[in-house]
Design an enzyme around this catalytic site. Sequence first.
Site, PDB file in Angstrom:
ATOM      1  N   CYS A 220       0.931  -1.092   0.005  1.00  0.00           N
ATOM      2  CA  CYS A 220       0.017  -0.133  -0.380  1.00  0.00           C
ATOM      3  C   CYS A 220       1.141   1.477   0.204  1.00  0.00           C
ATOM      4  CB  CYS A 220      -0.882   0.092   1.617  1.00  0.00           C
ATOM      5  SG  CYS A 220      -1.929   1.351   1.158  1.00  0.00           S
ATOM      6  N   CYS A 223       0.180   3.620   2.322  1.00  0.00           N
ATOM      7  CA  CYS A 223       0.166   3.420   4.080  1.00  0.00           C
ATOM      8  C   CYS A 223       1.438   3.882   4.187  1.00  0.00           C
ATOM      9  CB  CYS A 223      -0.445   1.959   4.379  1.00  0.00           C
ATOM     10  SG  CYS A 223      -1.418   1.752   4.099  1.00  0.00           S
ATOM     11  N   ASP A 224       2.312   2.839   3.163  1.00  0.00           N
ATOM     12  CA  ASP A 224       3.786   3.029   3.531  1.00  0.00           C
ATOM     13  C   ASP A 224       4.691   4.559   2.897  1.00  0.00           C
ATOM     14  OD1 ASP A 224       3.084   1.504   5.739  1.00  0.00           O
ATOM     15  OD2 ASP A 224       3.377  -0.042   4.254  1.00  0.00           O
TER      16      ASP A 224
END
Length: 410
Positions: A220, A223-224
């Site tokens: 993701c 997210c990251d």
Amino acid sequence: MDTNITVYGAYWCPDCRQSKRFLSEHQIAYEWVDIEQDELAQIYVEKLNDGKRIIPTITFGDGSFLVEPSNAELAKKLGLATKDPHDFHEVTIIGAGPAGLTSAIYNARDGFSVMVVDEGALGGQATTTENLDNYPGFPDGISGSEWSQRVVEQAERFGVEFLRAQTVVGLRREHNGIWIKTGDGHEYGSCALLIATGADYRRLGVEGEEDYIGAGVHFCSTCDGPFYKNRNVAVVGGGYSAAEEALGLLRFANHVDLLVRSDHLKVSKLVADQVTETEQITIRYNTAVTKLVGSDGRLSGVQIENKETGEAEVLTPDGVFVFIGQQPNTGFLKDSSVLLDDYGFILTGHNLSQHSEWQRSGHEPEILETSVPGVFAAGDVRVGSTKQVTSAAGEGATAALLMRDHLNRT
Ligand SMILES: Cc1cc2nc3c(=O)[nH]c(=O)nc-3n(C[C@H](O)[C@H](O)[C@H](O)COP(=O)(O)OP(=O)(O)OC[C@H]3O[C@@H](n4cnc5c(N)ncnc54)[C@H](O)[C@@H]3O)c2cc1C
């Protein structure tokens, strides 16, 4: 809890991965022995299994062992509750991820009896997040497992019942009640039901992948991606999500190696042109990832092979993002009347009108209601969801309020 558990297996064995994942998700310590690297372990496994080399073989501190156990068998051995004493609840929730848990808190706090069923870890995918850095209220971030533990505790405070290590295998509506069937053949009924079973990111299935998730291996970019400011990353995949995420990651990263299995990108000409014309993206076609290697618990190299020439190479990006599709967990709905889109995600509210089989038949669905009255869906499993913890939790809360209205009406 048994503290002396050893899992004997091999890296290529999917059942071994399932057991290891189950133990890790439940934060149960174990020792992993790859019998292909350890001759004595091979002999030991064969001795336990009357001369057969069957994996996983899992040994316990009390001298007992399980061979190829299902999650439910493993849970039973570890003393986790796999049966609920009550057969009927006002609300049943399938899936204890952020969507299911948030809904459970709202429903139980409203005074309804609630049961949550999950086949894996309480917390869902969020438990696998090393650092949940974008959930409001935690200025320094929080580990996914700690976040999940806190939400489970909150749900337990309001009396939510958890049925663990049970897979829901079927769903039917009868006489205004909704019935689910679990893998052990038991049926549980409810007046309203939430499906919050999420979607799994497809994995490469190569050695090392499981070991470095969150430590260099990601699924993701929202997210990251921010962890890779001014760093170099690799993206695996050849479809829209890989192409678009490769472009998107350049908001943070200096350079992206795009590793494409086939000899072309499976995207529109417009998107393909955009990717090929971007200097900071190097596309490597006919490229298969064969192994992910690491040191000190973190990814250090991506072993690749050119499928045409057979040439092997090791790349050393700071992180690798895998975008080879998502698989919604909706297989258990195949004989139900819950309508899905072409990819298996659940249609709710106005999205139902997209489906050719949808007939209004007097049922005007609420925004998160499915084609079956009283059955709602929230989080990653739903068509159009945004695949984030915060949005899944938000949908869970919305679904709970809609279920409250439904329960008060019926
Ligand atoms: C490695 C990783 C890192 C991530 N990092 C972040 C991040 O930093 N920030 C962020 O916002 N998002 C992140 N995400 C995405 C986020 O975790 C998901 O969007 C979110 O968890 C979705 O919540 P959900 O409740 O819809 O489903 P899930 O979290 O997927 O939960 C679904 C649950 O349903 C259970 N289940 C499925 N089928 C059945 C069945 N038949 N019977 C019983 N139980 C079943 C599963 O075991 C699971 O526990 C990350 C995801 C991954 C994989």
